[in-house]
Design a protein around this motif. Sequence first.
Motif, PDB file in Angstrom:
ATOM      1  N   THR A 100      -5.512  10.849   4.526  1.00 52.06           N
ATOM      2  CA  THR A 100      -5.799  12.278   4.652  1.00 52.06           C
ATOM      3  C   THR A 100      -4.864  12.879   5.700  1.00 52.06           C
ATOM      4  O   THR A 100      -4.169  12.165   6.429  1.00 52.06           O
ATOM      5  N   SER A 114      -8.176  16.848   3.730  1.00 55.32           N
ATOM      6  CA  SER A 114      -7.446  16.975   2.462  1.00 55.32           C
ATOM      7  C   SER A 114      -6.417  15.858   2.381  1.00 55.32           C
ATOM      8  O   SER A 114      -6.011  15.293   3.399  1.00 55.32           O
ATOM      9  N   TYR A 115      -5.973  15.587   1.156  1.00 53.06           N
ATOM     10  CA  TYR A 115      -4.878  14.635   0.973  1.00 53.06           C
ATOM     11  C   TYR A 115      -3.577  15.410   0.820  1.00 53.06           C
ATOM     12  O   TYR A 115      -3.573  16.525   0.279  1.00 53.06           O
ATOM     13  N   LYS A 162      -7.852  21.627   7.006  1.00 51.23           N
ATOM     14  CA  LYS A 162      -7.268  20.672   6.052  1.00 51.23           C
ATOM     15  C   LYS A 162      -7.391  19.219   6.494  1.00 51.23           C
ATOM     16  O   LYS A 162      -6.807  18.335   5.872  1.00 51.23           O
ATOM     17  N   ASN A 193      -2.560  17.523  -2.160  1.00 52.01           N
ATOM     18  CA  ASN A 193      -3.182  18.814  -2.478  1.00 52.01           C
ATOM     19  C   ASN A 193      -2.650  19.949  -1.616  1.00 52.01           C
ATOM     20  O   ASN A 193      -3.209  21.044  -1.605  1.00 52.01           O
TER      21      ASN A 193
END
Lengths: 225, 344
Positions: B99, B137-138, B134, B141
Amino acid sequence: MNLLQTLFPNTMDKIPEFLESIAETLQMTAVSGIVSFALGLVLGIVLIVTKKGGILENRIIYSVLDKCINILRSVPFVILLTALMPFTRAVVGTAIGTKGAIIPLIVGTTPFFARQAEAAMAEVDPGLIEAAQSMGDGPGDLIFNIYLRESIPALTRGATITLISLIGLTAMAGAVGGGGLGNFAVMWGHQRGKTDATYAALIVILLIVFTVQAVGNFIIRKTAH
Amino acid sequence: MMISLQNISKTFKTGQMRVEAVKDVSLDIKKGEIFGIIGFSGAGKSTLVRCINLLERPEKGKVIVDGTEITSLYEKELRQKRQSVGMIFQHFNLMPSRTVGENIAYPLRKSGMAKAEIKERVKELLETVGLEDKENSYPGNLSGGQKQRVAIARAIAPRPKVLLCDEATSALDPATTQSVLALLKRINTETGITMVVITHEMAVVKEICDRVAVMENGIIAETGDVARIFTSPEAPVTRSFVESVTGTHKLAKLLEEGASCVRLKPGQVLARLKYLGSSADKALISEVSRLYNVGCNIIFGNMEIVKGSTIGTLSLIFEGREEDIKAAVWHLSQNGVAVEVIKR
Protein backbone atom coordinates in the motif's frame (compact mmCIF):
# COMPACT_ATOMS: atom_id res chain seq x y z
CA MET A 1 -25.51 -44.86 -4.56
CA ASN A 2 -27.53 -46.92 -6.98
CA LEU A 3 -26.55 -44.66 -9.81
CA LEU A 4 -22.85 -45.05 -8.94
CA GLN A 5 -23.35 -48.78 -8.77
CA THR A 6 -24.85 -48.74 -12.26
CA LEU A 7 -22.27 -46.40 -13.80
CA PHE A 8 -19.14 -47.69 -12.05
CA PRO A 9 -19.87 -51.33 -11.11
CA ASN A 10 -16.23 -52.45 -11.14
CA THR A 11 -15.02 -49.37 -9.27
CA MET A 12 -17.62 -49.87 -6.54
CA ASP A 13 -16.28 -53.39 -6.09
CA LYS A 14 -12.83 -51.98 -5.45
CA ILE A 15 -13.71 -49.06 -3.16
CA PRO A 16 -10.88 -49.65 -0.60
CA GLU A 17 -8.29 -49.89 -3.39
CA PHE A 18 -9.80 -46.85 -5.10
CA LEU A 19 -9.65 -44.73 -1.94
CA GLU A 20 -6.13 -45.87 -1.25
CA SER A 21 -5.12 -44.87 -4.77
CA ILE A 22 -6.55 -41.40 -4.22
CA ALA A 23 -4.61 -41.11 -0.96
CA GLU A 24 -1.42 -42.25 -2.68
CA THR A 25 -1.82 -39.73 -5.48
CA LEU A 26 -2.41 -36.94 -3.00
CA GLN A 27 0.55 -38.05 -0.92
CA MET A 28 2.92 -38.21 -3.89
CA THR A 29 1.71 -34.85 -5.13
CA ALA A 30 1.98 -33.19 -1.74
CA VAL A 31 5.41 -34.50 -0.74
CA SER A 32 7.13 -34.06 -4.08
CA GLY A 33 5.24 -30.79 -4.65
CA ILE A 34 6.44 -29.23 -1.41
CA VAL A 35 10.04 -30.39 -1.87
CA SER A 36 10.11 -29.34 -5.55
CA PHE A 37 8.58 -25.97 -4.70
CA ALA A 38 11.28 -25.26 -2.11
CA LEU A 39 14.17 -26.51 -4.26
CA GLY A 40 12.83 -24.95 -7.45
CA LEU A 41 12.35 -21.61 -5.74
CA VAL A 42 15.92 -21.61 -4.47
CA LEU A 43 17.23 -22.51 -7.94
CA GLY A 44 14.97 -19.89 -9.52
CA ILE A 45 16.40 -17.27 -7.17
CA VAL A 46 19.96 -18.37 -7.96
CA LEU A 47 19.17 -18.07 -11.68
CA ILE A 48 17.61 -14.62 -11.37
CA VAL A 49 20.38 -13.11 -9.24
CA THR A 50 23.32 -14.63 -11.13
CA LYS A 51 22.11 -13.96 -14.66
CA LYS A 52 23.60 -11.17 -16.76
CA GLY A 53 22.78 -7.87 -15.14
CA GLY A 54 21.52 -9.62 -11.99
CA ILE A 55 22.22 -8.36 -8.50
CA LEU A 56 24.89 -11.03 -7.89
CA GLU A 57 25.92 -11.61 -11.49
CA ASN A 58 28.00 -14.76 -11.86
CA ARG A 59 28.43 -16.22 -15.30
CA ILE A 60 29.82 -19.58 -14.17
CA ILE A 61 27.09 -20.40 -11.66
CA TYR A 62 24.39 -19.22 -14.03
CA SER A 63 25.54 -21.15 -17.08
CA VAL A 64 26.20 -24.39 -15.14
CA LEU A 65 22.77 -24.27 -13.47
CA ASP A 66 21.07 -23.18 -16.67
CA LYS A 67 22.51 -26.15 -18.59
CA CYS A 68 21.75 -28.67 -15.82
CA ILE A 69 18.13 -27.55 -15.79
CA ASN A 70 17.87 -27.77 -19.56
CA ILE A 71 19.32 -31.28 -19.57
CA LEU A 72 17.03 -32.53 -16.80
CA ARG A 73 14.03 -31.00 -18.50
CA SER A 74 14.90 -32.75 -21.76
CA VAL A 75 14.76 -36.23 -20.22
CA PRO A 76 11.36 -37.87 -20.79
CA PHE A 77 9.83 -38.69 -17.41
CA VAL A 78 9.38 -42.40 -18.11
CA ILE A 79 13.10 -42.71 -18.82
CA LEU A 80 13.93 -40.61 -15.79
CA LEU A 81 11.90 -42.99 -13.62
CA THR A 82 13.97 -46.00 -14.62
CA ALA A 83 17.28 -44.17 -14.96
CA LEU A 84 16.99 -42.92 -11.39
CA MET A 85 16.19 -46.33 -9.90
CA PRO A 86 19.65 -47.03 -8.39
CA PHE A 87 19.76 -43.53 -6.95
CA THR A 88 16.22 -43.81 -5.58
CA ARG A 89 17.03 -47.16 -3.99
CA ALA A 90 20.11 -45.64 -2.36
CA VAL A 91 18.16 -42.69 -0.96
CA VAL A 92 14.82 -44.13 0.18
CA GLY A 93 15.63 -47.83 0.20
CA THR A 94 13.19 -48.85 -2.53
CA ALA A 95 12.60 -47.91 -6.15
CA ILE A 96 8.98 -49.02 -6.31
CA GLY A 97 5.72 -47.97 -4.74
CA THR A 98 4.70 -44.49 -3.68
CA LYS A 99 7.93 -44.01 -1.73
CA GLY A 100 10.04 -44.97 -4.74
CA ALA A 101 8.12 -42.59 -7.00
CA ILE A 102 8.75 -39.49 -4.93
CA ILE A 103 12.46 -39.07 -5.80
CA PRO A 104 11.95 -39.16 -9.60
CA LEU A 105 8.93 -36.87 -9.20
CA ILE A 106 11.09 -34.34 -7.37
CA VAL A 107 13.90 -34.62 -9.91
CA GLY A 108 11.41 -34.24 -12.75
CA THR A 109 9.48 -31.32 -11.23
CA THR A 110 12.17 -29.19 -9.60
CA PRO A 111 13.80 -27.99 -12.86
CA PHE A 112 10.36 -27.24 -14.29
CA PHE A 113 9.40 -25.11 -11.31
CA ALA A 114 12.86 -23.47 -11.22
CA ARG A 115 12.14 -22.15 -14.74
CA GLN A 116 8.64 -21.07 -13.74
CA ALA A 117 10.05 -19.24 -10.71
CA GLU A 118 12.78 -17.62 -12.79
CA ALA A 119 10.21 -16.43 -15.31
CA ALA A 120 7.93 -15.13 -12.55
CA MET A 121 10.71 -13.12 -10.93
CA ALA A 122 11.99 -11.87 -14.27
CA GLU A 123 8.65 -10.04 -14.56
CA VAL A 124 9.55 -7.86 -11.57
CA ASP A 125 10.16 -4.32 -12.83
CA PRO A 126 13.94 -3.64 -12.72
CA GLY A 127 12.98 -0.15 -11.57
CA LEU A 128 11.83 -1.64 -8.25
CA ILE A 129 15.24 -3.23 -7.75
CA GLU A 130 16.91 0.07 -8.58
CA ALA A 131 14.63 1.98 -6.21
CA ALA A 132 15.27 -0.49 -3.38
CA GLN A 133 19.02 -0.30 -4.01
CA SER A 134 18.82 3.48 -3.86
CA MET A 135 17.23 3.08 -0.41
CA GLY A 136 20.21 1.03 0.76
CA ASP A 137 18.89 -2.51 0.27
CA GLY A 138 21.39 -5.35 -0.09
CA PRO A 139 20.96 -8.68 -1.92
CA GLY A 140 19.02 -10.33 0.95
CA ASP A 141 16.49 -7.49 1.12
CA LEU A 142 16.17 -7.44 -2.64
CA ILE A 143 15.46 -11.20 -2.83
CA PHE A 144 12.92 -11.36 -0.03
CA ASN A 145 11.30 -7.94 -0.13
CA ILE A 146 11.28 -7.31 -3.84
CA TYR A 147 11.82 -10.40 -6.01
CA LEU A 148 9.76 -12.83 -3.92
CA ARG A 149 7.23 -10.44 -2.45
CA GLU A 150 6.47 -8.64 -5.71
CA SER A 151 6.18 -11.81 -7.76
CA ILE A 152 3.71 -13.66 -5.51
CA PRO A 153 0.91 -13.64 -8.12
CA ALA A 154 3.27 -14.76 -10.91
CA LEU A 155 4.89 -17.36 -8.63
CA THR A 156 1.44 -18.69 -7.75
CA ARG A 157 0.62 -19.00 -11.43
CA GLY A 158 3.88 -20.91 -11.98
CA ALA A 159 3.24 -23.12 -8.95
CA THR A 160 -0.27 -23.95 -10.20
CA ILE A 161 1.03 -24.97 -13.61
CA THR A 162 3.79 -27.01 -11.98
CA LEU A 163 1.40 -28.75 -9.59
CA ILE A 164 -0.92 -29.70 -12.43
CA SER A 165 1.95 -31.09 -14.46
CA LEU A 166 3.13 -32.93 -11.31
CA ILE A 167 -0.28 -34.60 -10.95
CA GLY A 168 0.18 -35.81 -14.51
CA LEU A 169 3.59 -37.22 -13.62
CA THR A 170 2.24 -39.07 -10.55
CA ALA A 171 -0.15 -40.90 -12.83
CA MET A 172 2.77 -41.90 -15.03
CA ALA A 173 4.75 -43.04 -12.00
CA GLY A 174 1.71 -45.14 -11.08
CA ALA A 175 1.87 -46.94 -14.39
CA VAL A 176 5.31 -48.30 -13.55
CA GLY A 177 4.44 -49.44 -10.06
CA GLY A 178 4.25 -46.20 -8.12
CA GLY A 179 0.70 -46.69 -6.87
CA GLY A 180 -1.91 -43.97 -7.04
CA LEU A 181 -4.73 -43.32 -9.47
CA GLY A 182 -2.55 -43.95 -12.52
CA ASN A 183 -1.80 -47.40 -11.22
CA PHE A 184 -5.50 -47.96 -10.45
CA ALA A 185 -6.55 -46.97 -13.96
CA VAL A 186 -3.96 -49.18 -15.62
CA MET A 187 -4.25 -52.19 -13.34
CA TRP A 188 -8.02 -52.43 -12.85
CA GLY A 189 -9.28 -50.42 -15.76
CA HIS A 190 -6.94 -51.18 -18.63
CA GLN A 191 -5.41 -54.59 -17.96
CA ARG A 192 -8.67 -56.18 -16.83
CA GLY A 193 -10.73 -54.36 -19.44
CA LYS A 194 -12.95 -52.67 -16.86
CA THR A 195 -13.19 -49.28 -18.51
CA ASP A 196 -15.34 -47.69 -15.80
CA ALA A 197 -12.42 -47.92 -13.39
CA THR A 198 -10.32 -45.86 -15.79
CA TYR A 199 -13.03 -43.23 -16.04
CA ALA A 200 -13.45 -43.11 -12.28
CA ALA A 201 -9.71 -42.48 -11.85
CA LEU A 202 -9.83 -39.86 -14.58
CA ILE A 203 -12.71 -38.02 -12.93
CA VAL A 204 -10.92 -37.86 -9.59
CA ILE A 205 -7.72 -36.59 -11.26
CA LEU A 206 -9.71 -33.89 -13.04
CA LEU A 207 -11.35 -32.87 -9.75
CA ILE A 208 -7.92 -32.55 -8.11
CA VAL A 209 -6.66 -30.48 -11.05
CA PHE A 210 -9.70 -28.18 -10.98
CA THR A 211 -9.30 -27.68 -7.24
CA VAL A 212 -5.62 -26.80 -7.62
CA GLN A 213 -6.45 -24.35 -10.42
CA ALA A 214 -9.25 -22.75 -8.39
CA VAL A 215 -7.08 -22.32 -5.30
CA GLY A 216 -4.29 -20.86 -7.49
CA ASN A 217 -6.66 -18.39 -9.11
CA PHE A 218 -8.02 -17.39 -5.73
CA ILE A 219 -4.52 -16.64 -4.38
CA ILE A 220 -3.62 -14.69 -7.53
CA ARG A 221 -6.77 -12.62 -7.22
CA LYS A 222 -6.09 -11.89 -3.56
CA THR A 223 -2.44 -10.91 -4.04
CA ALA A 224 -2.46 -8.96 -7.31
CA HIS A 225 -3.17 -5.25 -6.82
CA MET B 1 29.84 21.37 -0.94
CA MET B 2 27.21 18.70 -0.52
CA ILE B 3 28.16 16.74 -3.62
CA SER B 4 31.46 16.79 -5.40
CA LEU B 5 32.08 14.76 -8.52
CA GLN B 6 35.72 14.69 -9.56
CA ASN B 7 36.78 13.52 -13.01
CA ILE B 8 33.99 10.95 -13.35
CA SER B 9 34.11 8.62 -16.35
CA LYS B 10 31.71 5.81 -17.12
CA THR B 11 31.80 3.55 -20.16
CA PHE B 12 29.22 0.93 -21.13
CA LYS B 13 30.14 -2.05 -23.21
CA THR B 14 27.44 -3.67 -25.28
CA GLY B 15 28.94 -6.44 -27.34
CA GLN B 16 31.63 -4.85 -29.48
CA MET B 17 30.34 -1.35 -28.89
CA ARG B 18 31.81 0.90 -26.22
CA VAL B 19 29.74 3.86 -25.25
CA GLU B 20 31.37 6.56 -23.20
CA ALA B 21 28.31 7.77 -21.31
CA VAL B 22 30.18 10.17 -19.05
CA LYS B 23 33.58 11.59 -19.91
CA ASP B 24 35.76 13.10 -17.21
CA VAL B 25 33.00 15.15 -15.61
CA SER B 26 33.64 17.30 -12.54
CA LEU B 27 30.83 19.03 -10.74
CA ASP B 28 30.21 20.68 -7.37
CA ILE B 29 26.75 20.97 -5.90
CA LYS B 30 26.19 23.25 -2.94
CA LYS B 31 24.29 22.38 0.19
CA GLY B 32 20.62 23.30 -0.04
CA GLU B 33 20.52 24.23 -3.71
CA ILE B 34 18.40 22.75 -6.46
CA PHE B 35 20.86 21.81 -9.14
CA GLY B 36 19.61 20.96 -12.60
CA ILE B 37 21.30 18.71 -15.11
CA ILE B 38 19.74 19.14 -18.53
CA GLY B 39 20.51 17.37 -21.76
CA PHE B 40 18.89 15.61 -24.68
CA SER B 41 18.35 11.89 -24.31
CA GLY B 42 21.61 9.99 -24.49
CA ALA B 43 23.60 12.93 -23.17
CA GLY B 44 24.69 10.92 -20.13
CA LYS B 45 22.72 12.77 -17.48
CA SER B 46 20.94 9.71 -16.05
CA THR B 47 24.25 7.87 -15.81
CA LEU B 48 25.85 10.86 -14.14
CA VAL B 49 23.13 11.13 -11.49
CA ARG B 50 23.43 7.38 -10.78
CA CYS B 51 27.10 7.95 -10.07
CA ILE B 52 26.08 10.14 -7.12
CA ASN B 53 24.63 7.15 -5.23
CA LEU B 54 26.79 4.63 -7.10
CA LEU B 55 23.88 2.78 -8.71
CA GLU B 56 26.40 3.10 -11.52
CA ARG B 57 29.99 2.85 -10.42
CA PRO B 58 32.27 5.12 -12.47
CA GLU B 59 35.50 3.46 -13.53
CA LYS B 60 37.40 6.68 -12.97
CA GLY B 61 37.00 9.54 -10.56
CA LYS B 62 35.84 10.31 -7.05
CA VAL B 63 32.36 10.90 -5.69
CA ILE B 64 32.18 12.84 -2.44
CA VAL B 65 28.80 13.20 -0.74
CA ASP B 66 28.49 15.27 2.42
CA GLY B 67 32.20 14.95 3.17
CA THR B 68 32.47 11.19 2.59
CA GLU B 69 34.27 9.80 -0.41
CA ILE B 70 31.71 7.13 -1.22
CA THR B 71 33.71 5.66 -4.10
CA SER B 72 36.11 4.21 -1.50
CA LEU B 73 33.42 2.76 0.82
CA TYR B 74 32.77 -0.94 1.32
CA GLU B 75 29.48 -2.27 0.01
CA LYS B 76 27.91 -2.33 3.48
CA GLU B 77 28.99 1.21 4.38
CA LEU B 78 27.76 2.37 0.99
CA ARG B 79 24.30 0.92 1.66
CA GLN B 80 24.23 2.77 4.94
CA LYS B 81 25.24 5.98 3.18
CA ARG B 82 22.57 5.55 0.51
CA GLN B 83 19.93 6.05 3.18
CA SER B 84 20.97 9.69 3.26
CA VAL B 85 20.56 10.06 -0.50
CA GLY B 86 16.96 9.67 -1.65
CA MET B 87 16.00 9.14 -5.25
CA ILE B 88 12.86 9.43 -7.36
CA PHE B 89 12.37 8.13 -10.89
CA GLN B 90 10.55 8.84 -14.12
CA HIS B 91 8.33 5.77 -13.70
CA PHE B 92 7.91 6.18 -9.93
CA ASN B 93 9.05 2.61 -9.12
CA LEU B 94 6.55 2.07 -6.32
CA MET B 95 6.11 -1.49 -5.11
CA PRO B 96 2.72 -2.57 -6.46
CA SER B 97 2.12 -5.25 -3.80
CA ARG B 98 2.40 -2.74 -0.99
CA THR B 99 0.00 0.00 0.00
CA VAL B 100 0.95 3.66 -0.17
CA GLY B 101 1.64 3.64 3.57
CA GLU B 102 3.78 0.50 3.34
CA ASN B 103 5.74 1.98 0.43
CA ILE B 104 6.51 5.11 2.41
CA ALA B 105 7.42 3.10 5.52
CA TYR B 106 9.71 0.78 3.51
CA PRO B 107 12.98 2.74 3.86
CA LEU B 108 12.26 3.29 7.57
CA ARG B 109 12.15 -0.38 8.59
CA LYS B 110 15.86 -0.52 9.38
CA SER B 111 16.06 2.96 10.88
CA GLY B 112 15.63 1.75 14.45
CA MET B 113 12.38 3.69 14.77
CA ALA B 114 9.57 2.11 16.79
CA LYS B 115 6.44 0.99 14.93
CA ALA B 116 4.42 3.85 16.37
CA GLU B 117 7.07 6.36 15.36
CA ILE B 118 7.12 5.01 11.82
CA LYS B 119 3.34 5.26 11.65
CA GLU B 120 3.54 8.85 12.85
CA ARG B 121 6.24 9.69 10.27
CA VAL B 122 4.21 8.12 7.45
CA LYS B 123 1.17 10.23 8.47
CA GLU B 124 3.31 13.34 8.50
CA LEU B 125 4.75 12.55 5.06
CA LEU B 126 1.33 11.84 3.59
CA GLU B 127 0.30 15.27 4.81
CA THR B 128 3.39 16.86 3.27
CA VAL B 129 2.57 15.43 -0.14
CA GLY B 130 -1.18 15.98 0.22
CA LEU B 131 -2.34 12.36 0.12
CA GLU B 132 -3.70 11.90 3.66
CA ASP B 133 -6.59 9.77 2.41
CA LYS B 134 -4.51 7.36 0.32
CA GLU B 135 -2.57 5.52 3.03
CA ASN B 136 -4.30 2.20 2.39
CA SER B 137 -4.63 2.49 -1.39
CA TYR B 138 -2.44 0.47 -3.71
CA PRO B 139 -0.19 2.31 -6.21
CA GLY B 140 -2.11 0.69 -9.07
CA ASN B 141 -5.14 2.79 -8.14
CA LEU B 142 -3.33 6.14 -8.18
CA SER B 143 -2.78 8.66 -10.96
CA GLY B 144 0.74 9.43 -12.20
CA GLY B 145 0.98 12.62 -10.17
CA GLN B 146 -0.19 10.86 -7.02
CA LYS B 147 2.32 8.05 -7.60
CA GLN B 148 5.16 10.55 -7.89
CA ARG B 149 4.00 12.22 -4.66
CA VAL B 150 4.13 8.86 -2.89
CA ALA B 151 7.59 8.24 -4.37
CA ILE B 152 8.72 11.64 -3.07
CA ALA B 153 7.34 10.84 0.39
CA ARG B 154 9.14 7.48 0.36
CA ALA B 155 12.41 9.05 -0.81
CA ILE B 156 12.43 11.74 1.89
CA ALA B 157 11.11 9.48 4.68
CA PRO B 158 14.53 8.78 6.26
CA ARG B 159 15.27 12.55 6.12
CA PRO B 160 18.06 12.29 3.53
CA LYS B 161 20.40 15.19 2.87
CA VAL B 162 20.18 14.82 -0.89
CA LEU B 163 17.29 14.02 -3.21
CA LEU B 164 18.10 12.85 -6.73
CA CYS B 165 15.27 13.36 -9.22
CA ASP B 166 15.71 11.42 -12.45
CA GLU B 167 13.28 12.80 -15.03
CA ALA B 168 10.74 12.92 -12.22
CA THR B 169 8.15 14.87 -14.20
CA SER B 170 8.78 13.50 -17.68
CA ALA B 171 5.89 11.03 -17.51
CA LEU B 172 3.44 13.63 -16.19
CA ASP B 173 1.14 16.07 -17.94
CA PRO B 174 1.99 19.80 -17.77
CA ALA B 175 -0.43 20.69 -14.96
CA THR B 176 0.70 17.74 -12.81
CA THR B 177 4.32 18.60 -13.60
CA GLN B 178 3.74 22.08 -12.18
CA SER B 179 2.26 20.77 -8.96
CA VAL B 180 4.98 18.15 -8.45
CA LEU B 181 7.66 20.81 -9.09
CA ALA B 182 5.96 23.11 -6.61
CA LEU B 183 6.01 20.28 -4.06
CA LEU B 184 9.73 19.67 -4.64
CA LYS B 185 10.44 23.38 -4.31
CA ARG B 186 8.47 23.52 -1.06
CA ILE B 187 10.31 20.52 0.39
CA ASN B 188 13.62 22.15 -0.58
CA THR B 189 12.65 25.38 1.16
CA GLU B 190 11.24 23.72 4.27
CA THR B 191 13.94 21.10 4.86
CA GLY B 192 17.00 22.61 3.17
CA ILE B 193 17.52 19.31 1.32
CA THR B 194 19.93 19.45 -1.62
CA MET B 195 18.28 18.41 -4.87
CA VAL B 196 19.72 17.24 -8.15
CA VAL B 197 17.15 17.45 -10.92
CA ILE B 198 17.73 15.57 -14.17
CA THR B 199 15.54 16.71 -17.04
CA HIS B 200 15.36 17.28 -20.74
CA GLU B 201 12.89 20.13 -20.30
CA MET B 202 14.16 23.68 -19.88
CA ALA B 203 10.78 24.59 -18.37
CA VAL B 204 11.59 22.36 -15.37
CA VAL B 205 14.96 24.07 -14.91
CA LYS B 206 13.33 27.48 -15.21
CA GLU B 207 10.70 26.53 -12.64
CA ILE B 208 12.80 25.26 -9.74
CA CYS B 209 16.55 25.18 -10.31
CA ASP B 210 19.10 27.57 -8.83
CA ARG B 211 21.97 26.41 -11.00
CA VAL B 212 22.14 24.17 -14.00
CA ALA B 213 24.66 22.10 -15.92
CA VAL B 214 24.00 21.47 -19.59
CA MET B 215 25.20 18.07 -20.76
CA GLU B 216 25.96 16.90 -24.25
CA ASN B 217 27.73 13.72 -25.39
CA GLY B 218 28.90 12.82 -21.90
CA ILE B 219 30.47 16.14 -21.06
CA ILE B 220 29.18 19.26 -19.37
CA ALA B 221 28.92 21.93 -22.03
CA GLU B 222 28.10 24.74 -19.65
CA THR B 223 27.32 25.35 -15.98
CA GLY B 224 25.87 28.44 -14.38
CA ASP B 225 23.09 30.24 -12.54
CA VAL B 226 19.78 29.63 -14.23
CA ALA B 227 19.19 33.35 -14.84
CA ARG B 228 22.60 33.70 -16.48
CA ILE B 229 22.07 30.59 -18.61
CA PHE B 230 18.77 32.02 -19.83
CA THR B 231 20.03 35.50 -20.59
CA SER B 232 23.39 34.66 -22.12
CA PRO B 233 23.73 31.02 -23.06
CA GLU B 234 27.19 30.27 -24.39
CA ALA B 235 27.22 26.71 -25.70
CA PRO B 236 25.11 25.99 -28.79
CA VAL B 237 23.26 23.21 -26.97
CA THR B 238 22.36 25.62 -24.18
CA ARG B 239 21.09 28.12 -26.72
CA SER B 240 18.84 25.54 -28.28
CA PHE B 241 17.42 24.63 -24.86
CA VAL B 242 16.79 28.27 -24.01
CA GLU B 243 15.15 28.83 -27.38
CA SER B 244 12.86 25.87 -26.72
CA VAL B 245 11.39 27.87 -23.85
CA THR B 246 11.49 31.40 -25.24
CA GLY B 247 9.93 30.35 -28.51
CA THR B 248 12.60 31.91 -30.71
CA HIS B 249 12.93 28.69 -32.65
CA LYS B 250 9.49 29.52 -34.03
CA LEU B 251 10.95 32.50 -35.84
CA ALA B 252 13.56 30.34 -37.49
CA LYS B 253 10.79 28.04 -38.61
CA LEU B 254 8.75 30.91 -40.02
CA LEU B 255 11.78 32.10 -41.98
CA GLU B 256 12.47 28.63 -43.25
CA GLU B 257 8.92 28.21 -44.45
CA GLY B 258 8.97 31.70 -46.00
CA ALA B 259 5.77 32.66 -44.18
CA SER B 260 4.18 35.88 -45.43
CA CYS B 261 4.53 37.62 -42.06
CA VAL B 262 8.32 37.53 -42.33
CA ARG B 263 8.59 38.36 -46.03
CA LEU B 264 10.31 41.72 -46.09
CA LYS B 265 9.68 44.64 -48.38
CA PRO B 266 12.56 47.01 -49.28
CA GLY B 267 13.46 49.15 -46.27
CA GLN B 268 12.23 46.65 -43.73
CA VAL B 269 14.48 45.01 -41.15
CA LEU B 270 13.64 41.88 -39.22
CA ALA B 271 15.16 41.92 -35.74
CA ARG B 272 15.03 40.04 -32.47
CA LEU B 273 15.06 42.05 -29.27
CA LYS B 274 16.10 40.61 -25.95
CA TYR B 275 15.02 42.44 -22.83
CA LEU B 276 16.63 41.88 -19.49
CA GLY B 277 15.48 42.99 -16.08
CA SER B 278 14.27 46.58 -15.87
CA SER B 279 14.35 47.25 -19.62
CA ALA B 280 11.34 44.99 -19.87
CA ASP B 281 9.33 47.41 -17.78
CA LYS B 282 9.62 50.42 -20.11
CA ALA B 283 7.50 51.26 -23.13
CA LEU B 284 10.56 51.22 -25.36
CA ILE B 285 8.91 50.19 -28.60
CA SER B 286 6.47 53.06 -28.71
CA GLU B 287 9.28 55.34 -27.58
CA VAL B 288 11.56 54.52 -30.52
CA SER B 289 8.64 54.52 -32.87
CA ARG B 290 7.77 58.06 -31.82
CA LEU B 291 11.34 59.38 -31.58
CA TYR B 292 12.75 58.02 -34.82
CA ASN B 293 9.66 57.72 -36.94
CA VAL B 294 10.06 53.99 -37.56
CA GLY B 295 7.20 51.57 -37.87
CA CYS B 296 7.36 48.48 -35.64
CA ASN B 297 5.43 45.43 -36.75
CA ILE B 298 5.53 42.89 -33.94
CA ILE B 299 5.60 39.26 -35.10
CA PHE B 300 5.62 37.70 -31.71
CA GLY B 301 6.92 38.13 -28.24
CA ASN B 302 7.52 36.11 -25.14
CA MET B 303 8.22 36.86 -21.52
CA GLU B 304 9.65 34.58 -18.86
CA ILE B 305 10.32 35.18 -15.22
CA VAL B 306 13.41 33.26 -14.19
CA LYS B 307 14.54 33.47 -10.57
CA GLY B 308 12.72 36.77 -10.16
CA SER B 309 14.18 38.52 -13.17
CA THR B 310 12.22 39.16 -16.30
CA ILE B 311 13.50 37.91 -19.61
CA GLY B 312 11.63 39.02 -22.70
CA THR B 313 12.15 38.37 -26.36
CA LEU B 314 10.42 40.19 -29.15
CA SER B 315 10.62 39.55 -32.86
CA LEU B 316 9.60 42.50 -35.00
CA ILE B 317 10.00 44.21 -38.34
CA PHE B 318 11.26 47.80 -38.38
CA GLU B 319 10.11 49.95 -41.24
CA GLY B 320 11.56 53.32 -42.14
CA ARG B 321 14.65 55.07 -43.45
CA GLU B 322 17.86 53.19 -42.90
CA GLU B 323 19.47 55.80 -40.64
CA ASP B 324 16.30 56.06 -38.58
CA ILE B 325 16.29 52.32 -38.00
CA LYS B 326 19.96 52.47 -37.04
CA ALA B 327 19.21 55.22 -34.56
CA ALA B 328 16.31 53.25 -33.14
CA VAL B 329 18.48 50.16 -32.67
CA TRP B 330 21.12 52.31 -30.98
CA HIS B 331 18.50 53.81 -28.68
CA LEU B 332 17.25 50.37 -27.71
CA SER B 333 20.71 49.04 -26.98
CA GLN B 334 21.38 52.11 -24.83
CA ASN B 335 18.41 51.02 -22.75
CA GLY B 336 19.59 47.50 -22.07
CA VAL B 337 17.91 45.73 -24.97
CA ALA B 338 20.07 43.43 -27.05
CA VAL B 339 19.13 43.80 -30.71
CA GLU B 340 19.98 41.14 -33.22
CA VAL B 341 19.26 41.91 -36.86
CA ILE B 342 18.13 38.72 -38.47
CA LYS B 343 17.29 39.79 -41.99
CA ARG B 344 17.16 43.02 -43.97
